[in-house]
Design a protein around this motif. Structure first.
Motif, PDB file in Angstrom:
ATOM      1  N   PHE A   1      61.452  49.284  41.748  1.00 12.42           N
ATOM      2  CA  PHE A   1      62.457  49.089  42.582  1.00 12.42           C
ATOM      3  C   PHE A   1      62.727  47.404  42.724  1.00 12.42           C
ATOM      4  N   TRP A   2      63.977  47.210  42.240  1.00 13.05           N
ATOM      5  CA  TRP A   2      64.349  45.731  41.955  1.00 13.05           C
ATOM      6  C   TRP A   2      63.876  45.179  43.646  1.00 13.05           C
ATOM      7  N   TRP A   3      64.361  45.840  44.683  1.00 15.41           N
ATOM      8  CA  TRP A   3      64.265  45.195  45.783  1.00 15.41           C
ATOM      9  C   TRP A   3      62.708  44.972  46.364  1.00 15.41           C
ATOM     10  N   VAL A   4      61.745  45.584  45.716  1.00 15.59           N
ATOM     11  CA  VAL A   4      60.200  45.316  46.098  1.00 15.59           C
ATOM     12  C   VAL A   4      59.979  44.048  45.335  1.00 15.59           C
ATOM     13  N   ALA A   5      60.574  43.863  44.295  1.00 12.26           N
ATOM     14  CA  ALA A   5      60.136  42.433  43.359  1.00 12.26           C
ATOM     15  C   ALA A   5      60.889  41.317  44.425  1.00 12.26           C
ATOM     16  N   VAL A   6      62.071  41.586  44.872  1.00 13.59           N
ATOM     17  CA  VAL A   6      62.651  40.459  45.677  1.00 13.59           C
ATOM     18  C   VAL A   6      61.760  40.312  46.788  1.00 13.59           C
ATOM     19  N   LEU A   7      61.494  41.411  47.551  1.00 15.77           N
ATOM     20  CA  LEU A   7      60.619  40.918  48.870  1.00 15.77           C
ATOM     21  C   LEU A   7      59.422  40.142  48.429  1.00 15.77           C
ATOM     22  N   PHE A   8      58.833  40.629  47.286  1.00 18.90           N
ATOM     23  CA  PHE A   8      57.595  39.922  46.830  1.00 18.90           C
ATOM     24  C   PHE A   8      57.638  38.316  46.763  1.00 18.90           C
ATOM     25  N   ILE A   9      59.007  38.124  45.893  1.00 20.55           N
ATOM     26  CA  ILE A   9      59.145  36.786  45.744  1.00 20.55           C
ATOM     27  C   ILE A   9      59.581  35.890  47.072  1.00 20.55           C
ATOM     28  N   ILE A  10      60.198  36.516  48.184  1.00 19.78           N
ATOM     29  CA  ILE A  10      60.489  36.010  49.330  1.00 19.78           C
ATOM     30  C   ILE A  10      59.297  35.620  50.138  1.00 19.78           C
ATOM     31  N   ALA A  11      58.423  36.902  50.198  1.00 19.86           N
ATOM     32  CA  ALA A  11      57.054  36.803  50.937  1.00 19.86           C
ATOM     33  C   ALA A  11      56.371  35.615  50.229  1.00 19.86           C
ATOM     34  N   ALA A  12      56.432  35.585  48.890  1.00 22.22           N
ATOM     35  CA  ALA A  12      55.363  34.359  48.244  1.00 22.22           C
ATOM     36  C   ALA A  12      55.889  33.168  48.702  1.00 22.22           C
ATOM     37  N   GLY A  13      57.317  32.798  48.825  1.00 19.66           N
ATOM     38  CA  GLY A  13      57.986  31.743  49.120  1.00 19.66           C
ATOM     39  C   GLY A  13      57.437  31.126  50.362  1.00 19.66           C
ATOM     40  N   VAL A  14      57.445  32.098  51.328  1.00 26.84           N
ATOM     41  CA  VAL A  14      57.082  31.907  52.786  1.00 26.84           C
ATOM     42  C   VAL A  14      55.657  31.583  52.752  1.00 26.84           C
ATOM     43  N   VAL A  15      54.749  32.317  52.180  1.00 21.98           N
ATOM     44  CA  VAL A  15      53.493  31.957  52.365  1.00 21.98           C
ATOM     45  C   VAL A  15      53.099  30.457  51.499  1.00 21.98           C
ATOM     46  N   THR A  16      53.838  30.305  50.477  1.00 21.03           N
ATOM     47  CA  THR A  16      53.572  29.001  49.920  1.00 21.03           C
ATOM     48  C   THR A  16      54.211  27.838  50.673  1.00 21.03           C
ATOM     49  N   VAL A  17      55.269  28.084  51.350  1.00 18.52           N
ATOM     50  CA  VAL A  17      55.404  27.100  52.612  1.00 18.52           C
ATOM     51  C   VAL A  17      54.214  26.838  53.496  1.00 18.52           C
ATOM     52  N   LEU A  18      53.982  27.792  54.022  1.00 20.63           N
ATOM     53  CA  LEU A  18      52.722  27.843  54.987  1.00 20.63           C
ATOM     54  C   LEU A  18      51.549  27.274  54.529  1.00 20.63           C
ATOM     55  N   THR A  19      51.107  27.617  53.224  1.00 21.52           N
ATOM     56  CA  THR A  19      50.077  26.883  52.677  1.00 21.52           C
ATOM     57  C   THR A  19      50.290  25.415  52.207  1.00 21.52           C
ATOM     58  N   VAL A  20      51.295  24.965  51.764  1.00 25.50           N
ATOM     59  CA  VAL A  20      51.444  23.496  51.476  1.00 25.50           C
ATOM     60  C   VAL A  20      51.649  22.642  52.620  1.00 25.50           C
ATOM     61  N   ARG A  21      52.267  23.322  53.836  1.00 30.07           N
ATOM     62  CA  ARG A  21      52.753  22.497  54.943  1.00 30.07           C
ATOM     63  C   ARG A  21      51.517  22.035  55.771  1.00 30.07           C
ATOM     64  N   GLY A  22      50.608  22.911  55.971  1.00 30.32           N
ATOM     65  CA  GLY A  22      49.313  22.479  56.561  1.00 30.32           C
ATOM     66  C   GLY A  22      49.489  22.248  57.969  1.00 30.32           C
ATOM     67  N   ASN A  23      48.626  21.020  58.266  1.00 31.80           N
ATOM     68  CA  ASN A  23      48.878  20.513  59.665  1.00 31.80           C
ATOM     69  C   ASN A  23      48.212  19.054  59.797  1.00 31.80           C
TER      70      ASN A  23
END
Length: 382
Positions: free
Chosen positions: A338-360
């Motif tokens: 399903f295309w929307w599964v791929a879209v959700l995966f990309i969005i989730a990956a983007g959010v986790v990337t921000v959390l990973t790179v941002r750090g503290n």
């Protein structure tokens, strides 16, 4: 499914209970992570978590052979017998390393021996799916690819074992995703739900659940090489059991597209994506600098997370999220398409990337503190 749940519970409970005995044995024999200036623990932490895991695997495999559904399958009984013998060998090699710090060549020889036992037992890669065709492997190629993949996964999991609970959680999450995929796949293809791949992966999930309470930060014991190499071998064996023995041609002929047909090959790599990425980067980094690849450094993925100011637990949890996102994401995209599964995966990956790179940055440790967050063993010693 009920029998798989029972096998998982047996593996978890046995591992959890045997950890106490393994911990005492490690303290008696001196198999402990000594306190050093750069370590996070303030007193010696015992190894031999792998011994407890092996006990959980053995108990779960034995239980499986006595169950009415799983126990009727002669192929499963033969496969898990070979895998358990190989697991015992690789665990013994790890125990020797935990006690005496054997050299890299000796350790590699033990890994190859264990991989060879898996092959002799009949668990090996038989074919590889490619566009519009399936390549059948001859005996020599089958043995070589199987041994290489097992050794690769064994060392990859060993390398990622750098923080309390990291390898345990990453492997457990990946195994859970692989079990779900195996179960859905055989049901969709009207095949027997009793399979070697499903049984081994659910046993991996169980031993990881049983060991994690002892290993999560602050760890009361470490899995050591006996545990990390054991998990790598089991994960590789389960992947090969499905990838090499499941014919993907019906998926292609059924008009479901190439992606589902490739999943038996792609998903095992997705499950160990983080360990293999870390292993590959370490190999390239050290080779570029002219150092042997087995010489330790503090540039692993988990070290980079600590450098960005993440706490020990936060770094481990981020690695858990990445592991789950990659393994479950690949499985869902391939199975549902399903295309929307791929879209959700990309969005989730983007959010986790921000959390990973941002750090503290406000909590970024000093170099001395960072060194103190480095566990004693981040990879095979040589």
């Amino acid at each position: 499914m009920r029998e798989y749940v029972l096998v998982c519970l047996i593996a978890a409970c046995t591992t959890y209970l045997v950890c106490g005995m393994a911990r005492r044995l490690a303290l008696r024999t001196g198999a402990v992570a000594r306190v050093r200036e750069r370590d996070i623990h303030v007193k010696p932490v015992p190894y031999f978590g792998g011994v407890a895991m092996l006990g959980g695997v053995g108990a779960s495999f034995f239980m499986a052979t006595k169950l009415p559904f799983l126990g009727r399958n002669e192929l499963i009984e033969n496969d898990i017998g070979a895998v358990f013998i190989a697991a015992t060998v690789i665990c013994a090699v790890g125990v020797l390393d935990d006690l005496f710090e054997i050299n890299a060549i000796t350790k590699l020889a033990g890994q190859v021996l264990a991989a060879g036992l898996v092959v002799v037992g009949g668990v090996q890669m038989l074919w590889i799916p490619l566009p519009s065709t399936v390549i059948s492997l001859d005996t020599s190629a089958s043995i070589a690819i199987t041994v290489f993949f097992i050794v690769l996964c064994t060392n990859a999991v060993n390398y990622v074992d750098g923080l309390d609970g990291l390898a345990t959680g990453v492997v457990g999450i990946g195994a859970a995703a692989f079990f779900g995929y195996c179960y859905v796949l055989v049901a969709d293809q009207n095949l027997s739900r009793a399979s070697t791949a499903s049984l081994i992966t659910v046993a991996i999930v169980g031993v990881c659940l049983g060991f994690l309470p002892h290993n999560f930060h602050p760890a009361r014991m470490f899995m050591g090489d006996s545990g990390s190499m054991l998990l790598g071998l089991l994960l590789a064996s389960s992947s090969i059991s499905l990838t090499g023995q499941f014919d993907s041609a019906p998926l292609q002929d059924g008009g479901q597209g190439l992606l589902p047909a490739y999943l038996p090959l792609v998903l095992p790599l997705a499950i160990v994506a983080l360990p293999i990425l870390d292993f590959t980067l370490a190999f390239l980094r050290r080779t570029y600098r002219g150092n042997p690849f087995w010489v330790a450094d503090k540039q692993h993925l988990h070290h980079r997370l600590l450098e960005r100011g993440h706490s020990h637990r936060r770094a481990v949890l981020l690695m858990y999220v990445w592991s789950g996102l990659i393994s479950f994401g690949v499985a869902l995209i391939g199975l549902t398409q399903f295309w929307w599964v791929a879209v959700l995966f990309i969005i989730a990956a983007g959010v986790v990337t921000v959390l990973t790179v941002r750090g503290n940055r406000q909590m970024k440790p000093s170099p001395r503190e960072l060194a103190g967050k480095t566990p004693q063993r981040t990879e095979p010693r040589g």
